[in-house]
Design a protein around this motif. Sequence first.
Motif, mmCIF file in Angstrom:
data_model
loop_
_atom_site.group_PDB
_atom_site.id
_atom_site.type_symbol
_atom_site.label_atom_id
_atom_site.label_comp_id
_atom_site.label_asym_id
_atom_site.label_seq_id
_atom_site.Cartn_x
_atom_site.Cartn_y
_atom_site.Cartn_z
ATOM 1 N N LEU A 289 15.723 61.780 29.528
ATOM 2 C CA LEU A 289 15.575 60.881 28.386
ATOM 3 C C LEU A 289 14.116 60.666 27.988
ATOM 4 N N SER A 290 13.224 60.710 28.952
ATOM 5 C CA SER A 290 11.804 60.502 28.636
ATOM 6 C C SER A 290 11.224 61.661 27.822
ATOM 7 N N ALA A 291 11.899 62.818 27.823
ATOM 8 C CA ALA A 291 11.417 63.973 27.067
ATOM 9 C C ALA A 291 11.874 63.952 25.606
ATOM 10 N N CYS A 292 12.721 63.007 25.253
ATOM 11 C CA CYS A 292 13.244 62.937 23.889
ATOM 12 C C CYS A 292 12.166 62.413 22.944
ATOM 13 N N PRO A 293 11.832 63.190 21.921
ATOM 14 C CA PRO A 293 10.840 62.703 20.960
ATOM 15 C C PRO A 293 11.406 61.543 20.132
ATOM 16 N N ALA A 294 10.633 60.512 19.998
ATOM 17 C CA ALA A 294 11.079 59.337 19.250
ATOM 18 C C ALA A 294 11.396 59.701 17.805
ATOM 19 N N GLY A 295 12.571 59.277 17.358
ATOM 20 C CA GLY A 295 12.985 59.546 15.997
ATOM 21 C C GLY A 295 13.708 60.879 15.818
ATOM 22 N N PHE A 296 13.783 61.686 16.876
ATOM 23 C CA PHE A 296 14.425 62.997 16.802
ATOM 24 C C PHE A 296 15.549 63.123 17.826
ATOM 25 N N GLU A 297 16.252 62.028 18.027
ATOM 26 C CA GLU A 297 17.298 62.012 19.043
ATOM 27 C C GLU A 297 18.437 62.971 18.711
ATOM 28 N N LYS A 298 18.890 62.943 17.449
ATOM 29 C CA LYS A 298 20.033 63.779 17.080
ATOM 30 C C LYS A 298 19.714 65.271 17.210
ATOM 31 N N PRO A 299 18.617 65.778 16.635
ATOM 32 C CA PRO A 299 18.326 67.207 16.809
ATOM 33 C C PRO A 299 18.133 67.589 18.278
ATOM 34 N N TRP A 300 17.554 66.684 19.047
ATOM 35 C CA TRP A 300 17.330 66.926 20.472
ATOM 36 C C TRP A 300 18.665 67.086 21.196
ATOM 37 N N LEU A 301 19.594 66.169 20.951
ATOM 38 C CA LEU A 301 20.916 66.251 21.584
ATOM 39 C C LEU A 301 21.694 67.480 21.108
ATOM 40 N N ILE A 302 21.618 67.783 19.825
ATOM 41 C CA ILE A 302 22.337 68.940 19.282
ATOM 42 C C ILE A 302 21.792 70.227 19.893
ATOM 43 N N ARG A 303 20.483 70.294 20.062
ATOM 44 C CA ARG A 303 19.886 71.486 20.675
ATOM 45 C C ARG A 303 20.340 71.644 22.124
ATOM 46 N N ILE A 304 20.403 70.538 22.863
ATOM 47 C CA ILE A 304 20.898 70.588 24.246
ATOM 48 C C ILE A 304 22.347 71.082 24.255
ATOM 49 N N ALA A 305 23.175 70.539 23.368
ATOM 50 C CA ALA A 305 24.592 70.930 23.308
ATOM 51 C C ALA A 305 24.740 72.407 22.965
ATOM 52 N N ALA A 306 23.985 72.874 22.004
ATOM 53 C CA ALA A 306 24.073 74.284 21.599
ATOM 54 C C ALA A 306 23.650 75.204 22.736
#
Length: 122
Positions: A51-68
Amino acid sequence: MSEHSGTDLIFEELVRQYEKPVYTVCYQFLRDDAAAEDLTQETFLSAYLHLSACPAGFEKPWLIRIAAKKAKDFLQSAYRRHTVLPGEDAMPPCASPTAACAGCTCWRKKARRRRRWSWGGP
């Protein structure tokens, strides 16, 4: 009643807000409900651990990239795990002209159909 830390509250909000889009991405890759649900859980577990690696304000693209990435990894490992059991043919009998039913014309019809679609002609 246990108290939630700030990280837990943030994570709960991420799950609540992005569970459906993450599941949708997993399902689009896998076309399997159970596997998509499993990968959705794995995505959020990975997100929680990093969670600390998640860029602030970019949660959705970050999660989608992990899922993909998880879905692609799953598909790649499923391809590598695929084995042909003794007595099973790697291809269905009518898939090639050299198969057991070589006298069959199914494969010719399929080839003509493919050419017609790719050329646009009869």
